[in-house]
Each structure stands twice: as structure tokens, then as C-alpha cells.
Design a protein around this motif. Structure first.
Motif, short mmCIF file in Angstrom:
data_model
loop_
_atom_site.label_atom_id
_atom_site.label_comp_id
_atom_site.label_asym_id
_atom_site.label_seq_id
_atom_site.Cartn_x
_atom_site.Cartn_y
_atom_site.Cartn_z
N SER A 1 32.21 -14.88 -1.76
CA SER A 1 32.18 -16.14 -2.51
C SER A 1 33.07 -17.18 -1.85
O SER A 1 34.30 -17.06 -1.86
CB SER A 1 32.65 -15.92 -3.95
OG SER A 1 32.82 -17.16 -4.60
N VAL A 2 32.47 -18.20 -1.28
CA VAL A 2 33.24 -19.29 -0.68
C VAL A 2 33.95 -20.11 -1.76
O VAL A 2 34.88 -20.85 -1.47
CB VAL A 2 32.30 -20.18 0.17
CG1 VAL A 2 31.41 -21.03 -0.71
CG2 VAL A 2 33.08 -21.03 1.15
N VAL A 3 33.54 -19.92 -3.01
CA VAL A 3 34.19 -20.60 -4.13
C VAL A 3 35.42 -19.84 -4.60
O VAL A 3 36.43 -20.44 -4.97
CB VAL A 3 33.20 -20.79 -5.30
CG1 VAL A 3 33.90 -21.37 -6.53
CG2 VAL A 3 32.04 -21.69 -4.88
N CYS A 4 35.37 -18.50 -4.59
CA CYS A 4 36.44 -17.71 -5.20
C CYS A 4 37.26 -16.86 -4.24
O CYS A 4 38.33 -16.39 -4.63
CB CYS A 4 35.87 -16.80 -6.28
SG CYS A 4 35.65 -17.65 -7.85
N ILE B 1 40.73 -26.45 7.81
CA ILE B 1 40.15 -26.03 6.53
C ILE B 1 41.12 -26.44 5.43
O ILE B 1 42.32 -26.17 5.52
CB ILE B 1 39.93 -24.51 6.46
CG1 ILE B 1 39.13 -23.99 7.66
CG2 ILE B 1 39.25 -24.12 5.15
CD1 ILE B 1 39.10 -22.47 7.76
N VAL B 2 40.61 -27.07 4.38
CA VAL B 2 41.44 -27.45 3.24
C VAL B 2 40.84 -26.83 1.98
O VAL B 2 39.65 -27.00 1.71
CB VAL B 2 41.55 -28.98 3.08
CG1 VAL B 2 42.46 -29.33 1.91
CG2 VAL B 2 42.08 -29.61 4.36
N VAL B 3 41.67 -26.11 1.23
CA VAL B 3 41.21 -25.40 0.03
C VAL B 3 42.21 -25.55 -1.10
O VAL B 3 43.35 -25.97 -0.91
CB VAL B 3 40.99 -23.90 0.32
CG1 VAL B 3 40.03 -23.69 1.47
CG2 VAL B 3 42.33 -23.20 0.61
N GLY B 4 41.78 -25.13 -2.29
CA GLY B 4 42.67 -25.02 -3.45
C GLY B 4 42.62 -23.60 -3.97
O GLY B 4 42.79 -22.65 -3.23
N HIS B 5 42.36 -23.45 -5.27
CA HIS B 5 42.03 -22.20 -5.95
C HIS B 5 43.21 -21.26 -6.20
O HIS B 5 43.43 -20.82 -7.31
CB HIS B 5 40.93 -21.45 -5.20
CG HIS B 5 40.47 -20.21 -5.88
ND1 HIS B 5 40.13 -20.18 -7.22
CD2 HIS B 5 40.30 -18.93 -5.43
CE1 HIS B 5 39.76 -18.95 -7.56
NE2 HIS B 5 39.86 -18.18 -6.51
N LYS B 6 43.97 -20.91 -5.18
CA LYS B 6 45.02 -19.89 -5.32
C LYS B 6 46.39 -20.57 -5.32
O LYS B 6 46.68 -21.39 -4.44
CB LYS B 6 44.93 -18.91 -4.15
CG LYS B 6 45.89 -17.72 -4.22
CD LYS B 6 45.37 -16.64 -5.13
CE LYS B 6 46.24 -15.38 -5.05
NZ LYS B 6 46.03 -14.63 -3.79
#
Length: 655
Positions: free
Chosen positions: A451-454, A512-517
Motif C-alpha cells: 500500500s503506497v498509502v499506508c 520523496i515527500v510523505v506523511g502518515h507516520k
């Protein structure tokens, strides 16, 4: 003190250090929008800073100077602030000469005050007054402490919201409406990403439907992805016990059937299947606020573009909002007129801007190139596990081009939402419902960890830890040997894996820029020197530091018990979309301000760029501590494991 950090005339990073030292004395950092002293600030501090600036000017080249100015009022600010503006030679590629800037926020999760502070600090977002709208005349007359604003984008900028808009504060509706309005007015420059907390609300219309309310409680299983969660029946038995215990001998005891209502179903879903036990009451609070301001909720869709800002005090507390009103609010916001539904319709799974790719979760060896099948179910997967020797994927397809992969993921989202529109509730035999594949992509076990979302980077407040590495290896072994997809819950992706980095670099992606965690009290960054790609993870939702409490007495927490005082602003700026650098700024949990510039990333050679980035940011020391931020004269270091996070300072000169 100043003389210890004096640079040579060619040491541009030294200039930044000098600049930050002076600004640290002021208790602020440079931004396009001034955030300076309050009127009552001790003037002796200003005198000391002016003296320091004068002393530095003796040694620093004349192309760098500091100027103190008095600014007018900003939204949320006060008049007469003493602020600091910074000028550099344009050849230093300073923020004032940049021609490209992206602002990034993620995982606000309904923290309204936090969002307002983010906008106040942003070089990309701003508010404009809305005074001449006839629709607001009555609301203005009724709410003297409220002003109406519209979120706007500054010229020549882009904005990315990284997902997870809701669940953890009393600002879900206002935040989502502001973002939706912004996207509609700047469709090509604003990019909204979906997070798991946004997508999982697709469950509400089916699981709170009349047919689902009639199901036998014994037939409703626990959430398949959490072995420790309660079942709905177990939860309702607790509700019954607590309700009847509180009733005593008053004769108002409730049966289990009476406890099995939509409000308790929703509370159960939020607490035991979505990880947000306070959301029900947060929503009640926000409905009270909106009802006080607009005299009704839901109100006219024409009013959704206008954001009320101000303090009502206790004026809204007397408004009675019943449990059923809260339930109806959740369902309304997922209807076609609702703000969260519109957010999903305007959003993407991934976005590329120049040399930077944005997703909510992670791009790793499992998620790279993979696009799920539209037939994927939100359940323990029955399909063959994807770890066989064959390169043929199960439950989806591989797309070799990064840009085509992003397009395919976004098309997957679009088709899934169209499916949800057609059949938001279960079919007759309860084997299928619209948007099922979108519920699957926000759940790692349902996706076999793809999951690229989770999927997520970060562990223990930093971008990578040795403990997380060992847990990941064990999980992958268990997935292959035991065919157990639940092992993917909670593991961290490998930021040091060269495979996804090489794939991205071959297609012109360097960041790469992400959030989530959660990433502690500031962004967790992996320097590009490790695998060639810079990885930026930003989520301060669990940034509060209990170790800062004095003698058992809690210190003031500006953003509540979870976020504490920390705030993180992430922007990408440079001469163009393919030659730029990361800038991070904000406030650490301890209250210290920071402003950091990372090394420039460029797809092609730009000889006209003088790189002023700090090469030590985002690197790991030999003892396992990560350099997360520079707060001169120290570096802010962090290490941890799981939810345990610790910090310390290290003098910059010791590196």
C-alpha cells in the motif's frame, strides 16, 4: 560567542549559521512573512541583537546584511511587531530570489489551531478577507469575534497537502472545506493527496446503513487487521454495563438492543477500527461552533468557501447537539454535497512536481511500480502471496515508468470513487460494495504490504532504525513462510533500499515527500548522499515530550497533549522544479525555533547555483543518533525505537 562561528568569505554555510545565530537571539527565524517580537518584548534584547548584528557586519561580506523593520498586522498577528528581514546577494540562490516554491503540509487531522499556525508561517499559503459577500452579512452581525477569510495561494507557488485531513481535532469540516475551496480556485497548482483517514470514511455509508444495523451482532467480526481489537458485540456489552451501572436503581436500565444504535456503532468504528476514540466528541464540538456562526448546520453550500476565524469563547457550548446529529454530520460530509466527499473527488494518490514525488505512505520495493486490481477486496487476501520467484504480480499490474505509474494510481482512485458513487452500500448478499478497492489500498494486510498509502518510513522519531530493520526482515520472512499478511501492520519501509531509489532516479525523481507516520518533533529526513534520493517524512502528531514536564507538572502545550508545542513547515524552493532544495522550519517540542536549508538537488548541472545547504542534516552518526535540525550553536539529535523517542544537543563545532 559570535566570534567562534565566524566564517571565511567563501563559507556560505557559515553565513547561514551567523544569520541563524543572530535570529536565534531574537527568538525567531527568517521567513517571507515576519514573525517577530510582540510589542511588549524587552527592548534590551533588541539592543543586544542589533549590537550582535553590527559586530558580525565587520567580518561578513557586504553582500549579506540584516535589517530590522516594523511590520503591520498579519492575519492572526498583532500590529507593531519588530521583525527581521534578510538580504543576500542573489548569486547565493536566496529565498528572495527563488523562482519556484512548493509548500507541503500533511496529517493535520482536524487540529484547527495547528493549521492556522501553519498558514501563518507559510511562504505559500495566506488568507484573504471576505467582507463584501452578502451571504455573510447576517453571520457577521451575529458573530462580532469572527472574521471570514478565504485561503489563497501566493503567486508563483504550488501547494501539496499530503493526506489525513480528519479525526484528531475539532476542525475536520473547516480544514477540509478550506482545502477543497483552495483546490477549486487553483486546480493546477494545488495537489490534494488521499490518506488512510480520508479513505476509510468510505465505510460509513454502508456500515451505518439500515440493512447493516439489522445484522445479527454475532455475525459481525472483529476488524481483520487488528488481532487485539474488540468485536462490536463486546463493545456494546461494555456500553450496556457502563450505562446500567450509572443508572443504578433508577429503573432506566437498557437492553443490548437499545445500546445497538447508530451513535454507538459510529463510536465503535472510530475507536476500535479507525484509531480515533475522541473524534465523535470533536465533531459535536465543531457542529456547535458552526451552528453558532451560521445559525444552522449543515448550511448552504455557497458558504463552504468562507472560513470563519476567531474565538467564540464559551458562546457555542450551550448549543445542544444530539448524538444523532453527530452521526448525520459524518454521513452528510460523505454525501455529494459534503466536504470530505469533495476532497476525495479532487484528490490523488500520488503527485509529481519536477524532481519530487509525493505520496501519503512510502515508495519501497513492495509498492514501487505496483498498481492494485480494481477487484481487490477489503479483507484478508485470498489471492496468492506476491513473494514467489515469478515477476508476475498478483492482484495488480506493474508499470515501469514512474510518471505512468502515478497516472495509473490516480486513475485507480478515480474509478474506485465512481464505483462508490454508484453503490455506496452493500449488495444483497453483502459480498461487495462500491469503492471496496479503495478501502483495501488504505490497509496493509489487505494489500499484502503493498500500500503506497499506508506503508511508511520512520521509526522512533527518525527516518530509520536498526530495530525497525530487524522487524522488517522478520516480517518478510513470516509473510513468505506463514503466508500471513498481518505481519505488515506496523513495519517500517527500508529507506536504504537502492532498488526504489534507482528506479526513481532513472526517471528524474530525486526526492520523496510523505506523511502518515509520526516523526517526532520535526521532519525526519534521509540525506540524498545515502541512496541518491532524499526522503522527507513529516508528521508531528505525536511530538509532545513528556520528559520536558517539570516535577510532574505538565508544561503549557500550545497544540494539546499530543502535538505539544511542535510545528513543522516544509517547503521546496529553488530556481526551477528540477533544481531546488528542501527548507524546514518551525518549533521543536522544547520551544526552540529552527530554520534549516538542505543541499540543493538538481537533475542537470546548474553552475549558477551556489549551494548553501547543510550537508550534515539528515545523516546518521556512528552512535546511531540522527541529525534532524540545526539550532545554532547546536544540532538537534534524535534516536529511538517504536514509540520511544529521545533527543539531545550536540555542538555544531563537534561534527
Amino acid at each position: 560567542m559570535i566570534s567562534k562561528y565566524l566564517p571565511s568569505r567563501d563559507d556560505t554555510y557559515g553565513l547561514v549559521t551567523i544569520q541563524t545565530l543572530i535570529i536565534e537571539s531574537l527568538g525567531k527565524v527568517p521567513r517571507a512573512r515576519d514573525k517577530g517580537f510582540e510589542d511588549q518584548q524587552d527592548t534590551s534584547m533588541l539592543s543586544a541583537c542589533l549590537y550582535a548584528a553590527a559586530a558580525v557586519s565587520i567580518f561578513v561580506p557586504t553582500t549579506f546584511c540584516c535589517a530590522f523593520v516594523v511590520s503591520g498586522a498579519n492575519v492572526g498577528g498583532s500590529r507593531g511587531k519588530i521583525t527581521m528581514s534578510t538580504k543576500r546577494d542573489p548569486s547565493l540562490d536566496s529565498p528572495s530570489s527563488d523562482r519556484f516554491r512548493i509548500g507541503y503540509l500533511s496529517d493535520i487531522e482536524g487540529h484547527w489551531d495547528y493549521f492556522l499556525e501553519c498558514v501563518q508561517r507559510s511562504n505559500v499559503l495566506d488568507w484573504e478577507d471576505v467582507d463584501d459577500c452578502a451571504l455573510l452579512s447576517t453571520a457577521n452581525d451575529r458573530n462580532k469575534g469572527i472574521t471570514f477569510k478565504r485561503l489563497i495561494l501566493r503567486p508563483d507557488t504550488h501547494f501539496v497537502y499530503g493526506g489525513d485531513t480528519v479525526d484528531k481535532g475539532p476542525g475536520d469540516i473547516r480544514l477540509v472545506r478550506a482545502l477543497v475551496s483552495l483546490k477549486k480556485r487553483y486546480p493546477d497548482r494545488v495537489h490534494l493527496l488521499v490518506g488512510n483517514r480520508d479513505l476509510n470514511k468510505l465505510r460509513l455509508l454502508s456500515e451505518l446503513s439500515e440493512s447493516d444495523m439489522k445484522r445479527d451482532l454475532d455475525c459481525i467480526p472483529k476488524p481483520f487487521w487488528d488481532r487485539d481489537a474488540k468485536s462490536l458485540k463486546e463493545y456494546l456489552l461494555e456500553v450496556q454495563l457502563n450505562t446500567n451501572g450509572a443508572a443504578g436503581d433508577s429503573g432506566t436500565a437498557k437492553s443490548l438492543d437499545e445500546c445497538n444504535n447508530r451513535a454507538e456503532r459510529l463510536r465503535y468504528m472510530l475507536k476500535h477500527t479507525m484509531g480515533c476514540p475522541e473524534t465523535f466528541e470533536f465533531r459535536r464540538e465543531e457542529i456547535q461552533i458552526l451552528t453558532k456562526i451560521f445559525d444552522e448546520y449543515p448550511h448552504s453550500c455557497e458558504m463552504h468557501d468562507f472560513t470563519p476565524i476567531g474565538d467564540l469563547g464559551d458562546e457555542s457550548n450551550h448549543i445542544i447537539i444530539a448524538d444523532e446529529d453527530v452521526v448525520e454530520s459524518f454521513l452528510y460530509e460523505m454525501s455529494q454535497e459534503g466536504s470530505l466527499y469533495q476532497y476525495l473527488k479532487l484528490s490523488q494518490i500520488a503527485a509529481i512536481l519536477g524532481n519530487t514525488i509525493f505520496v501519503h505512505g512510502a515508495i519501497d520495493s513492495l509498492t514501487m511500480k505496483f498498481v492494485p486490481s480494481l477487484d481487490t477486496k477489503f479483507e484478508i487476501p485470498l489471492s496468492q502471496h506476491p513473494f514467489s520467484a515469478s515477476n508476475t504480480p498478483t492482484g495488480g499490474i506493474y508499470v515501469e515508468s514512474v510518471h505512468e505509474w502515478v497516472e495509473s494510481l490516480n486513475e485507480f482512485l478515480k474509478i474506485g470513487l465512481a464505483d462508490f458513487d454508484e453503490r455506496p452500500e452493500w449488495n444483497e448478499d453483502r459480498s461487495s460494495r462500491g469503492g471496496e478497492s479503495l478501502l483495501a489500498i488504505q490497509n496493509r494486510p489487505a494489500m499484502w504490504g503493498r500500500s503506497v498509502v499506508c506503508n511508511s518510513y520512520a521509526d522512533g522519531g527518525v527516518i530509520a532504525t536498526t530495530d525497525a530493520e530487524q522487524e522488517r526482515k522478520q516480517a518478510l520472512r513470516s509473510a513468505q513462510e506463514q503466508l500471513d499478511p498481518l505481519v505488515f501492520e506496523g513495519i517500517a519501509s527500508d529507506v536504504m533500499d537502492p532498488a526504489p531509489a534507482h528506479w526513481l532516479l532513472n526517471h528524474g525523481i530525486q526526492r520523496i515527500v510523505v506523511g502518515h507516520k509520526p516523526t517526532g518533533d520535526c521532519p525526519a529526513v534521509l540525506s540524498s548522499k545515502y541512496v541518491g534520493v532524499e526522503i522527507v517524512a513529516v508528521d508531528t502528531s505525536y511530538a509532545n515530550r513528556k520528559d520536558l514536564n517539570c516535577g510532574g507538572t505538565s508544561v503549557m502545550k500550545k497544540f494539546g497533549d499530543s502535538r505539544g508545542n511542535a510545528i513543522a513547515i516544509v517547503e521546496i524552493t529553488g530556481i526551477c522544479s528540477s533544481c531546488n532544495r528542501l527548507e524546514t522550519s518551525g518549533v521543536l517540542a522544547c520551544g526552540a525555533e529552527y530554520y534549516n536549508i538542505f543541499p540543493c538537488l538538481s537533475i542537470s548541472d546548474h553552475t549558477d547555483v551556489n549551494d548553501i545547504g547543510d550537508p550534515y542534516l539528515g545523516t546518521r552518526l556512528s552512535d546511531g543518533w540522527w541529525i534532524k535540525a540545526a539550532v545554532p550553536p547546536n544540532y538537534h539529535l534524535c534516536r529511538g525505537s517504536g514509540r520511544f523517542v529521545e533527543y539531545k544537543l550536540l555542538p555544531i563545532l563537534n561534527i
